[in-house]
Scaffold this motif. Sequence first.
Motif, PDB file in Angstrom:
ATOM      1  N   SER A  52       6.876  44.648  -3.342  1.00  0.00           N
ATOM      2  CA  SER A  52       6.357  45.318  -2.156  1.00  0.00           C
ATOM      3  C   SER A  52       5.705  44.328  -1.197  1.00  0.00           C
ATOM      4  O   SER A  52       5.661  44.571   0.009  1.00  0.00           O
ATOM      5  CB  SER A  52       5.342  46.383  -2.561  1.00  0.00           C
ATOM      6  N   ALA A  53       5.177  43.234  -1.703  1.00  0.00           N
ATOM      7  CA  ALA A  53       4.564  42.192  -0.869  1.00  0.00           C
ATOM      8  C   ALA A  53       4.601  40.882  -1.641  1.00  0.00           C
ATOM      9  O   ALA A  53       4.605  40.876  -2.872  1.00  0.00           O
ATOM     10  CB  ALA A  53       3.137  42.556  -0.498  1.00  0.00           C
ATOM     11  N   VAL A  54       4.637  39.787  -0.905  1.00  0.00           N
ATOM     12  CA  VAL A  54       4.666  38.466  -1.526  1.00  0.00           C
ATOM     13  C   VAL A  54       3.616  37.584  -0.859  1.00  0.00           C
ATOM     14  O   VAL A  54       3.565  37.476   0.370  1.00  0.00           O
ATOM     15  CB  VAL A  54       6.052  37.803  -1.404  1.00  0.00           C
ATOM     16  N   THR A  55       2.777  36.960  -1.682  1.00  0.00           N
ATOM     17  CA  THR A  55       1.817  35.969  -1.216  1.00  0.00           C
ATOM     18  C   THR A  55       1.977  34.729  -2.097  1.00  0.00           C
ATOM     19  O   THR A  55       2.153  34.866  -3.312  1.00  0.00           O
ATOM     20  CB  THR A  55       0.377  36.490  -1.327  1.00  0.00           C
ATOM     21  N   ALA A  56       1.936  33.563  -1.501  1.00  0.00           N
ATOM     22  CA  ALA A  56       2.128  32.329  -2.265  1.00  0.00           C
ATOM     23  C   ALA A  56       0.979  31.360  -2.009  1.00  0.00           C
ATOM     24  O   ALA A  56       0.495  31.232  -0.879  1.00  0.00           O
ATOM     25  CB  ALA A  56       3.451  31.669  -1.890  1.00  0.00           C
ATOM     26  N   VAL A  57       0.548  30.695  -3.074  1.00  0.00           N
ATOM     27  CA  VAL A  57      -0.376  29.566  -2.977  1.00  0.00           C
ATOM     28  C   VAL A  57       0.422  28.317  -3.366  1.00  0.00           C
ATOM     29  O   VAL A  57       0.932  28.232  -4.483  1.00  0.00           O
ATOM     30  CB  VAL A  57      -1.588  29.741  -3.912  1.00  0.00           C
ATOM     31  N   ILE A  58       0.566  27.375  -2.425  1.00  0.00           N
ATOM     32  CA  ILE A  58       1.427  26.205  -2.626  1.00  0.00           C
ATOM     33  C   ILE A  58       0.581  24.943  -2.669  1.00  0.00           C
ATOM     34  O   ILE A  58      -0.204  24.665  -1.751  1.00  0.00           O
ATOM     35  CB  ILE A  58       2.484  26.103  -1.504  1.00  0.00           C
ATOM     36  N   ALA A  66       5.933  20.506   0.368  1.00  0.00           N
ATOM     37  CA  ALA A  66       5.207  21.757   0.585  1.00  0.00           C
ATOM     38  C   ALA A  66       5.776  22.511   1.778  1.00  0.00           C
ATOM     39  O   ALA A  66       5.953  23.738   1.732  1.00  0.00           O
ATOM     40  CB  ALA A  66       3.726  21.467   0.799  1.00  0.00           C
ATOM     41  N   ARG A  67       6.097  21.773   2.863  1.00  0.00           N
ATOM     42  CA  ARG A  67       6.704  22.407   4.032  1.00  0.00           C
ATOM     43  C   ARG A  67       8.044  23.047   3.662  1.00  0.00           C
ATOM     44  O   ARG A  67       8.369  24.146   4.101  1.00  0.00           O
ATOM     45  CB  ARG A  67       6.924  21.387   5.143  1.00  0.00           C
ATOM     46  N   ALA A  68       8.840  22.334   2.873  1.00  0.00           N
ATOM     47  CA  ALA A  68      10.157  22.839   2.488  1.00  0.00           C
ATOM     48  C   ALA A  68      10.031  24.088   1.615  1.00  0.00           C
ATOM     49  O   ALA A  68      10.817  25.036   1.748  1.00  0.00           O
ATOM     50  CB  ALA A  68      10.935  21.749   1.751  1.00  0.00           C
ATOM     51  N   ALA A  69       9.045  24.114   0.730  1.00  0.00           N
ATOM     52  CA  ALA A  69       8.824  25.292  -0.112  1.00  0.00           C
ATOM     53  C   ALA A  69       8.419  26.494   0.740  1.00  0.00           C
ATOM     54  O   ALA A  69       8.890  27.618   0.525  1.00  0.00           O
ATOM     55  CB  ALA A  69       7.767  25.000  -1.165  1.00  0.00           C
ATOM     56  N   LEU A  70       7.548  26.253   1.710  1.00  0.00           N
ATOM     57  CA  LEU A  70       7.147  27.327   2.630  1.00  0.00           C
ATOM     58  C   LEU A  70       8.366  27.884   3.367  1.00  0.00           C
ATOM     59  O   LEU A  70       8.559  29.108   3.444  1.00  0.00           O
ATOM     60  CB  LEU A  70       6.127  26.786   3.626  1.00  0.00           C
ATOM     61  N   ALA A  71       9.200  26.999   3.896  1.00  0.00           N
ATOM     62  CA  ALA A  71      10.383  27.443   4.633  1.00  0.00           C
ATOM     63  C   ALA A  71      11.338  28.222   3.730  1.00  0.00           C
ATOM     64  O   ALA A  71      11.927  29.224   4.154  1.00  0.00           O
ATOM     65  CB  ALA A  71      11.100  26.236   5.243  1.00  0.00           C
ATOM     66  N   ALA A  72      11.484  27.782   2.480  1.00  0.00           N
ATOM     67  CA  ALA A  72      12.402  28.447   1.556  1.00  0.00           C
ATOM     68  C   ALA A  72      11.923  29.853   1.212  1.00  0.00           C
ATOM     69  O   ALA A  72      12.708  30.808   1.181  1.00  0.00           O
ATOM     70  CB  ALA A  72      12.553  27.616   0.281  1.00  0.00           C
ATOM     71  N   VAL A  82       1.065  32.833   3.097  1.00  0.00           N
ATOM     72  CA  VAL A  82       1.084  31.578   2.343  1.00  0.00           C
ATOM     73  C   VAL A  82      -0.200  30.791   2.582  1.00  0.00           C
ATOM     74  O   VAL A  82      -0.624  30.585   3.721  1.00  0.00           O
ATOM     75  CB  VAL A  82       2.303  30.709   2.728  1.00  0.00           C
ATOM     76  N   LEU A  83      -0.807  30.354   1.477  1.00  0.00           N
ATOM     77  CA  LEU A  83      -1.941  29.441   1.491  1.00  0.00           C
ATOM     78  C   LEU A  83      -1.465  28.096   0.971  1.00  0.00           C
ATOM     79  O   LEU A  83      -1.010  27.998  -0.171  1.00  0.00           O
ATOM     80  CB  LEU A  83      -3.066  29.984   0.597  1.00  0.00           C
ATOM     81  N   LEU A  84      -1.538  27.045   1.826  1.00  0.00           N
ATOM     82  CA  LEU A  84      -1.117  25.700   1.434  1.00  0.00           C
ATOM     83  C   LEU A  84      -2.345  24.835   1.197  1.00  0.00           C
ATOM     84  O   LEU A  84      -3.206  24.715   2.070  1.00  0.00           O
ATOM     85  CB  LEU A  84      -0.245  25.071   2.515  1.00  0.00           C
ATOM     86  N   LEU A  85      -2.411  24.244   0.024  1.00  0.00           N
ATOM     87  CA  LEU A  85      -3.574  23.427  -0.320  1.00  0.00           C
ATOM     88  C   LEU A  85      -3.312  21.976   0.028  1.00  0.00           C
ATOM     89  O   LEU A  85      -3.213  21.103  -0.815  1.00  0.00           O
ATOM     90  CB  LEU A  85      -3.886  23.584  -1.812  1.00  0.00           C
ATOM     91  N   SER A  86      -3.163  21.719   1.320  1.00  0.00           N
ATOM     92  CA  SER A  86      -2.930  20.359   1.787  1.00  0.00           C
ATOM     93  C   SER A  86      -3.249  20.281   3.270  1.00  0.00           C
ATOM     94  O   SER A  86      -2.674  21.006   4.071  1.00  0.00           O
ATOM     95  CB  SER A  86      -1.474  19.937   1.557  1.00  0.00           C
ATOM     96  N   GLN A  87      -4.160  19.428   3.646  1.00  0.00           N
ATOM     97  CA  GLN A  87      -4.486  19.244   5.051  1.00  0.00           C
ATOM     98  C   GLN A  87      -3.336  18.580   5.791  1.00  0.00           C
ATOM     99  O   GLN A  87      -3.200  18.731   7.012  1.00  0.00           O
ATOM    100  CB  GLN A  87      -5.751  18.392   5.168  1.00  0.00           C
ATOM    101  N   ASP A  88      -2.479  17.896   5.057  1.00  0.00           N
ATOM    102  CA  ASP A  88      -1.388  17.158   5.694  1.00  0.00           C
ATOM    103  C   ASP A  88      -0.278  18.063   6.212  1.00  0.00           C
ATOM    104  O   ASP A  88       0.654  17.586   6.850  1.00  0.00           O
ATOM    105  CB  ASP A  88      -0.785  16.155   4.701  1.00  0.00           C
TER     106      ASP A  88
END
Length: 469
Positions: A52-58, A66-72, A82-88
């Motif tokens: 019903s919903a998807v949330t991801a912590v990467i 990390a960018r590629a995983a987000l796009a996928a 999506v929460l990405l644990l990287s300032q870069d």
Amino acid sequence: MPPQLALLLMVSDSKNLPAAVRSAERQVRHWGDSFGGDPADPATWEWTRGASAVTAVIDLHPPDRARAALAAIRRVRPDAAVLLLSQDVADVDGPGDGTLARSGGLRDVVRLDLEEELARLEAERRGYCLREFAAGDDVVPILIHDDPDPDAMSSALAVRALIGGTPERMPIVTLEEVTRPENRRMADLLHIRVTRVTCDELRQFDRVITVDTQPRGLQQDGRPRLAVIDHHPAENSYAAEFRDIRPHYGATATMLTEYLRAASGIRVRGNLATALLYGIRTDTDSLARGVTPADVAAYAYLQEHADVDLIKRFERPSYTLATARSFADALRSAECDEDLCVAYVGELQPHEAHVLADLADFCLGIENITWVAVAAELEGELVLTLRHTGSDPGAGGVARALASLHGGSGGGHATMARVAIPADRARTILDGEEMATAVRRLIREAIRHAAGESAERSTRRDSPQARPA
């Protein structure tokens, strides 16, 4: 995977992401443990389509990974927060788009607790996707259900506020006009204009947003394109580009309140807050029926910003003397058997139809009663208003069973529902019986039918599931 479950995906190639993360609202899945595959490959995420919903912590390195995983993930689930644990990777953190990029470990970046942070991020993403959907056309109607109630009207008003549309660009429309006096007073006092349209007129538009309803029979050859927000059980008779269905919520107004609170630059005040509060109040019987913690939280928030005195001006129903007498006559002749109470009002005019819901709510307060059906003849149809308090099958399931068994249309959710059967068909079904007696028989039959379908669905859910590869 059962489609009603929301997913929390933990995607990390380091030990910085706690494996012991738990969530009361979501099913947690850890990459490398619960499922595998290349996180940069959309095929890895195909199994999430039914959630019903998807949330991801990467938490992946280097940053390009990390960018590629987000796009996928977004290729398969564009609605994913999506929460990405990287300032870069801060370049992917767009304003208000449901992506949050932060440096540090999980415990360092969560401002409150994990549940609250992710819920806000999910609501922000849903709002972003809805705005993107509406941006494609000059006029995008907001369709609410027939004879709309406060939950439907307030939710439509909230959608317009979220997107920033005008009444001309985003008209609120319905297939059947508002009939209940208190609902008409609400629309008048809060300046909510609801326009009656036909399906053919709606099909002239490229995009339509449906709120507190699902567009049964509207689409033809994929048109119009749809965004759907509803708290009734999911239907499969349409294809939607944006879909947020949460039948466990007490009101669609709760869902839209979450959208608005997560959006930047929108103040939920005045008429908007008043409408949403009244929408939650009416659909949950002032938080006494079918509520979740989310409904309580939204209600408490809106209570601070709504005009409660204004609500008092339109929440009390008014009746003609003739309608009041029909209410009394129906109550006097009501038949109550074990947990079921059935009342027959007789023939009603459209402007009197609100008496059905009021009488049903009253009868639900009778000792030992958990099922109520109130019947009336209305514009060539036998109309049944249902109320239920208890376990499955819910009122909506029984309404759909009645429509399936005997023709007509029916639907609703666990506690409240409505069925309409054409008069000629109803005469055949009643077969000369007294109305209340015949309706009692029909309800018992539909409860058994709906209970069987509910048990079958439960068996399918409990059967072994394929483990994500």
